[in-house]
Design a protein around this motif. Structure first.
Motif, mmCIF file in Angstrom:
data_model
loop_
_atom_site.group_PDB
_atom_site.id
_atom_site.type_symbol
_atom_site.label_atom_id
_atom_site.label_comp_id
_atom_site.label_asym_id
_atom_site.label_seq_id
_atom_site.Cartn_x
_atom_site.Cartn_y
_atom_site.Cartn_z
ATOM 1 N N PRO A 207 0.904 -1.010 0.195
ATOM 2 C CA PRO A 207 0.056 -0.023 0.058
ATOM 3 C C PRO A 207 1.070 0.887 -0.134
ATOM 4 O O PRO A 207 2.469 1.268 0.887
ATOM 5 N N LEU A 208 0.409 2.136 -0.681
ATOM 6 C CA LEU A 208 0.698 3.650 -0.998
ATOM 7 C C LEU A 208 0.787 4.252 0.345
ATOM 8 O O LEU A 208 1.896 4.756 0.395
ATOM 9 N N PHE A 209 -0.059 4.436 0.870
ATOM 10 C CA PHE A 209 -0.269 4.837 2.580
ATOM 11 C C PHE A 209 -0.495 4.203 3.104
ATOM 12 O O PHE A 209 -1.111 3.205 3.250
ATOM 13 N N GLN A 210 0.737 4.745 4.504
ATOM 14 C CA GLN A 210 -0.140 3.425 5.771
ATOM 15 C C GLN A 210 -1.149 3.811 6.495
ATOM 16 O O GLN A 210 -1.153 5.098 6.370
ATOM 17 N N GLN B 228 6.215 -0.602 6.247
ATOM 18 C CA GLN B 228 4.969 -1.388 6.033
ATOM 19 C C GLN B 228 5.447 -2.329 6.889
ATOM 20 O O GLN B 228 4.780 -2.960 7.381
ATOM 21 N N GLN C 54 7.308 9.114 4.381
ATOM 22 C CA GLN C 54 7.651 9.730 3.124
ATOM 23 C C GLN C 54 8.279 10.818 2.320
ATOM 24 O O GLN C 54 9.339 11.067 1.849
#
Lengths: 336, 158
Positions: free
Chosen positions: A3-6, B47, B88
């Motif tokens: 997923p790009l955004f957690q 993640q 990010q």
């Protein structure tokens, strides 16, 4: 595909849970001994790392041993043999004195003191919190080490065990600001408390009046009050006595006799079993106060603050009580 | 196999570096290796690298340092959580900015640990010396970054 955004909310929630758990742990650790089992298990987990961290220093020592010349070794052996002879001679004298002491104590109907059991341990060269005075020894609860146990080196008292893991244990040195040790001056018998200042070469003697008879060079020994340390072990020598006019107590600085920052070999002491049993019995009566001491703010002094609950103190109470009210009725009873 | 083991193993290596004996004058300047390793993994594998692992490393750090259990664990969990939130932005930043960001996180952790020490009346005398170690960490961040990145690529952990 990641997923790009957690999910930021999940992280926050998890953090809050862990924070709550940390706070609960800290409170439990600070207040009482509930988490000592957890700490002991984690101690076992990091024991290999502690031994690994010690390896470079040990390796260096081994190399130094290997390259020592035959002559130097021979010289050292000769020195040690002489030292041994001197100590044996003194030991003979000591045996005679002890036999005499036992006889006299029997005459007085006083309990004779047994030998203290000791275990030689080595400090591991492991760094702890740089702002506290602690050390790690290479013996743990497997060898019978327990929290609150006295630790000495060849010259004097070093500190006490505060956490015992199965294979290693943490020692709080007498120079830590958290450590307080019930002591007395050998020359005058003046009782005081030795507290650390956070430096290895200085400790402070508390609650000494400005008018007290204290001289530089006075030997400071453990008083045995508090029931944790056996009596009459050398602790320090008075280095400076500065009366502070206008304040209740003088500033007294002493230099520890134990090599707090240099010793490699230390002795773990199991104090006299009689005393131990007495302390345990008293501890049961006094609740958990004595046993809960190691993680409280002033380990050695907590029991000392209430001398009535400690083992050696009752012996003194009659002596101070006689000149007061108690003596006359006793005398009357004995006269007829 | 090593995909899962690399972060915990590097954290343990950091713990070993924290325990290695230094001359006592240099001790206050020792960078917090465990926290730096945890921050690297938080930036690189947000993640996969979880808060729980960072917290457990902090707990081991507490036991090895002789501090109150949970003190470093809380600090480490806090800065890892912040790092996970901001990874990010930080990942794309040049390494100097990254190092400064790491320093501010380490300063936050240090302040939290100091605050807790103060609450239980165990605050050290030299308060300013307490903040020396994050400043030293700035110098070592590029080194930690490069070593861990190479390890991560070599074992193909992503």
């Amino acid at each position: 595909m990641q997923p790009l955004f957690q999910n930021a909310g999940a992280t926050t929630l998890r953090f809050l849970l862990l924070a709550a758990l940390s706070i609960a742990l800290m409170v439990a650790d600070h207040r009482d001994q509930y988490v000592e089992a957890v700490r002991s298990a984690l101690f076992a987990a990091i024991a290999p790392l502690q031994y690994a961290a010690d390896l470079p220093v040990r390796g260096g020592e081994w190399v130094a041993d290997q390259v020592t010349t035959h002559q130097a070794l021979q010289q050292r052996v000769t020195e040690l043999e002489r030292e041994n002879l001197r100590l044996s001679a003194r030991q003979q004298q000591f045996e005679t004195l002890r036999a005499e002491n036992d006889r006299l104590r029997n005459l007085l109907d006083a309990a004779s003191k047994r030998d203290e059991r000791v275990l030689v341990a080595e400090l591991l060269a492991v760094d702890l919190d740089p702002f506290r005075q602690q050390a790690i020894v290479n013996q743990g609860s497997r060898a019978g080490v327990y929290a609150g146990q006295p630790v000495i080196d060849a010259d004097g008292v070093m500190g006490q065990v505060v956490h015992a893991g199965p294979f290693t244990a943490t020692v709080l040195l007498i120079s830590d600001p958290d450590h307080a040790l019930p002591v007395q001056l050998n020359r005058t018998g003046l009782r005081t408390v030795a507290s650390g200042l956070g430096e290895a070469d200085r400790i402070s003697l508390l609650y000494i009046p400005n008018s007290a008879d204290v001289e530089e060079g006075d030997l400071v020994v453990t008083s045995g009050l508090g029931g944790r340390f056996p009596a009459n072990y050398p602790v320090a020598r008075v280095a400076a006595f500065n009366p502070r006019p206008g304040e209740a107590f003088a500033e007294v600085i002493a230099q520890p006799l134990a090599n707090l920052d240099r010793s490699r070999e230390v002795l773990l002491v199991w104090p006299d079993e009689d005393e131990e049993a007495a302390r345990r019995a008293l501890g049961d009566e006094a609740g958990i106060e004595l046993e809960g001491a190691p993680t409280t703010d002033v380990p050695g002094a907590a029991p000392d603050a209430s001398p009535g609950t400690t083992a050696p103190a009752p012996a003194e109470d009659p002596a101070t009580a006689i000149p007061d009210d108690e003596a006359p009725p006793a005398a009357e009873e004995f006269e007829p | 196999m090593s995909r899962w083991l690399l972060p915990p193993l590097t954290l343990l290596a950091g713990l070993l570096l924290v325990m290695l004996p230094l001359p006592s004058a240099a001790e206050p300047f020792r960078p917090d290796w465990v926290a730096m390793v945890a921050l690297y993994w938080a930036f690189a594998l947000p993640q996969r690298f979880g808060l729980v692992l960072a917290w457990m490393a902090g707990l081991l750090l507490d036991v090895s340092q002789g501090t109150l259990m949970g003190q470093h664990a809380l600090g480490l969990a806090l800065i890892t959580a912040i790092a996970l939130h901001m990874h990010q932005r930080v990942r794309l930043a040049p390494i100097v900015q990254q190092a400064l960001f790491v320093m501010s996180l380490l300063l936050i952790k240090q302040a939290l640990v100091l605050w807790i020490s103060g609450m239980i009346a165990r605050a050290p005398e030299d308060l300013w010396l307490y903040f020396a170690s994050p400043l030293v960490a700035v110098i070592f961040w590029p080194l930690v970054f490069v070593i861990l990145r190479d390890l991560r690529r070599r074992y193909n952990v992503s």
